[in-house]
Design an enzyme around this catalytic site. Structure first.
Site, mmCIF file in Angstrom:
data_model
loop_
_atom_site.group_PDB
_atom_site.id
_atom_site.type_symbol
_atom_site.label_atom_id
_atom_site.label_comp_id
_atom_site.label_asym_id
_atom_site.label_seq_id
_atom_site.Cartn_x
_atom_site.Cartn_y
_atom_site.Cartn_z
ATOM 1 N N THR A 23 -2.925 -7.802 0.508
ATOM 2 C CA THR A 23 -1.544 -7.539 0.884
ATOM 3 C C THR A 23 -1.037 -8.740 1.687
ATOM 4 O O THR A 23 -1.827 -9.587 2.114
ATOM 5 C CB THR A 23 -1.445 -6.280 1.766
ATOM 6 O OG1 THR A 23 -2.136 -6.536 3.017
ATOM 7 C CG2 THR A 23 -2.060 -5.063 1.077
ATOM 8 N N ILE A 53 -7.779 -5.600 1.810
ATOM 9 C CA ILE A 53 -6.947 -5.302 0.646
ATOM 10 C C ILE A 53 -5.922 -6.422 0.510
ATOM 11 O O ILE A 53 -5.303 -6.827 1.503
ATOM 12 C CB ILE A 53 -6.244 -3.937 0.807
ATOM 13 C CG1 ILE A 53 -7.256 -2.835 1.144
ATOM 14 C CG2 ILE A 53 -5.461 -3.600 -0.458
ATOM 15 C CD1 ILE A 53 -8.345 -2.631 0.117
ATOM 16 N N TYR A 99 -6.713 -4.072 17.857
ATOM 17 C CA TYR A 99 -6.604 -3.537 16.499
ATOM 18 C C TYR A 99 -7.764 -2.592 16.185
ATOM 19 O O TYR A 99 -7.567 -1.493 15.662
ATOM 20 C CB TYR A 99 -6.584 -4.701 15.501
ATOM 21 C CG TYR A 99 -6.350 -4.296 14.072
ATOM 22 C CD1 TYR A 99 -5.075 -3.974 13.624
ATOM 23 C CD2 TYR A 99 -7.397 -4.252 13.154
ATOM 24 C CE1 TYR A 99 -4.847 -3.610 12.299
ATOM 25 C CE2 TYR A 99 -7.183 -3.886 11.837
ATOM 26 C CZ TYR A 99 -5.904 -3.565 11.417
ATOM 27 O OH TYR A 99 -5.681 -3.195 10.114
ATOM 28 N N LYS A 118 -7.400 1.452 15.461
ATOM 29 C CA LYS A 118 -7.837 2.076 14.218
ATOM 30 C C LYS A 118 -8.902 3.145 14.461
ATOM 31 O O LYS A 118 -8.949 4.157 13.755
ATOM 32 C CB LYS A 118 -8.324 1.020 13.239
ATOM 33 C CG LYS A 118 -7.215 0.062 12.791
ATOM 34 C CD LYS A 118 -6.014 0.812 12.221
ATOM 35 C CE LYS A 118 -4.912 -0.098 11.766
ATOM 36 N NZ LYS A 118 -3.769 0.640 11.168
ATOM 37 N N ILE A 173 0.834 -1.201 0.000
ATOM 38 C CA ILE A 173 0.000 0.000 0.000
ATOM 39 C C ILE A 173 0.870 1.253 0.000
ATOM 40 O O ILE A 173 0.603 2.207 -0.746
ATOM 41 C CB ILE A 173 -0.973 -0.008 1.194
ATOM 42 C CG1 ILE A 173 -2.053 -1.061 0.967
ATOM 43 C CG2 ILE A 173 -1.598 1.365 1.395
ATOM 44 C CD1 ILE A 173 -3.059 -1.188 2.102
#
Length: 283
Positions: free
Chosen positions: A209, A207, A174, A178, A18
């Site tokens: 990744t 995404i 997490y 965020k 990213i």
């Protein structure tokens, strides 16, 4: 590593896919400073960008350390004028303990916004990669929102609701980190604005990744697959889609946008809001 010749500096913290995708969109004609805790990862990303015609340099940074982030900000400003700051570094629930996630994903972002808020150029921009996970939490108490937004970075780990007995698993850590990123960007954008700079966050969904692959291959993988299937897009996203959206927010077409978060999740949060997908948050 290519010798830097441009005096406009794009700082990319986190040399993953990213970060590289955003760098390709906003780094043309500028020097891209790729910073990562993993020096080999930064060097590999710099080599890939250099082969593609970009000017690149590397640095090592530990975002959990105020001193390390301050040194990076100083190095970047010595290279030239810092016009873009891109923060993508972070740990996923499958990769780390709750406290490591708090230190890197939550406190690390606060360090970056504080330190680079002192060197960002007038007309400059910043982008923080948050996550759809920040939109999955129920509303927090007002005092917690305020604390996450404005507590000095060095004092964040002292907050009672961030202690190990309060945040007991990595998924919860997490999501909270965020949410904090979104709140922190909104608050910091006011101070960045005093310098004539803009600051926003992006909240990607799933995404494709290496980090996402870790999650898809973890015990939570089945829930991730269900989430994808329930979303309007019905697929994962790509780093290039995040790069394009970040370029919009950081470019002239986004010049009236600051202090906001853009959710780019293929409709996952919409599926949760409408009851199509039943979210199960761990305590």
């Amino acid at each position: 590593m290519t010798i830097a010749t441009s005096h406009e500096i794009v700082v990319v913290i986190g040399a993953g896919s990213i970060g590289q995708a955003i760098a390709r969109r906003v780094g043309v004609g500028k020097t891209i400073l790729l910073a990562d805790l993993n020096g080999d990862a930064a060097a590999a990303a710099a080599d890939a960008l250099s082969v593609a015609g970009f000017q690149s340099s590397t640095a090592k940074v530990d975002v959990a350390s105020a001193e390390s982030v301050r040194a990076l900000a100083d190095s970047a400003s010595q290279l030239g004028t810092v016009v873009h700051v891109v923060h993508t570094a972070g740990l996923s629930p499958a990769q780390a303990s709750p406290q490591a996630i708090i230190n890197v994903d939550l406190v690390g972002v606060a360090h970056v916004l504080e330190q680079f808020g002192q060197v960002i150029a007038p007309g400059g921009t910043g982008i923080v990669i948050a996550s759809q996970a920040g939109h999955m939490l129920p509303p927090l108490p007002t005092e917690q929102n305020q604390a996450l937004a404005t507590t000095p970075a060095a004092e964040l780990t002292q907050l009672p609701f961030l202690q190990p007995d309060a945040v007991t698993n990595s998924g919860a850590a997490y999501a909270l980190a965020k949410r904090a990123n979104i709140l922190r960007v909104q608050a910091a954008s006011v101070e960045w604005g005093d310098r004539g700079a803009r600051l926003n966050s992006l909240s990607p969904g799933i995404i494709m990744t290496p980090l996402a692959m870790d999650e898809l291959n973890s015990p939570a993988g089945a829930a991730y697959q269900q989430m994808i299937q329930a979303s309007a897009a019905g697929r994962v996203g790509t780093p290039d889609e995040i790069g394009a959206t970040a370029a919009f927010l950081m470019g002239r077409d986004g010049a009236f946008i600051t202090g906001t978060d853009l959710l780019i999740d293929g409709g996952v949060i919409a599926s949760i809001a409408t009851g199509r997908y039943q979210l199960q948050l761990s305590a």
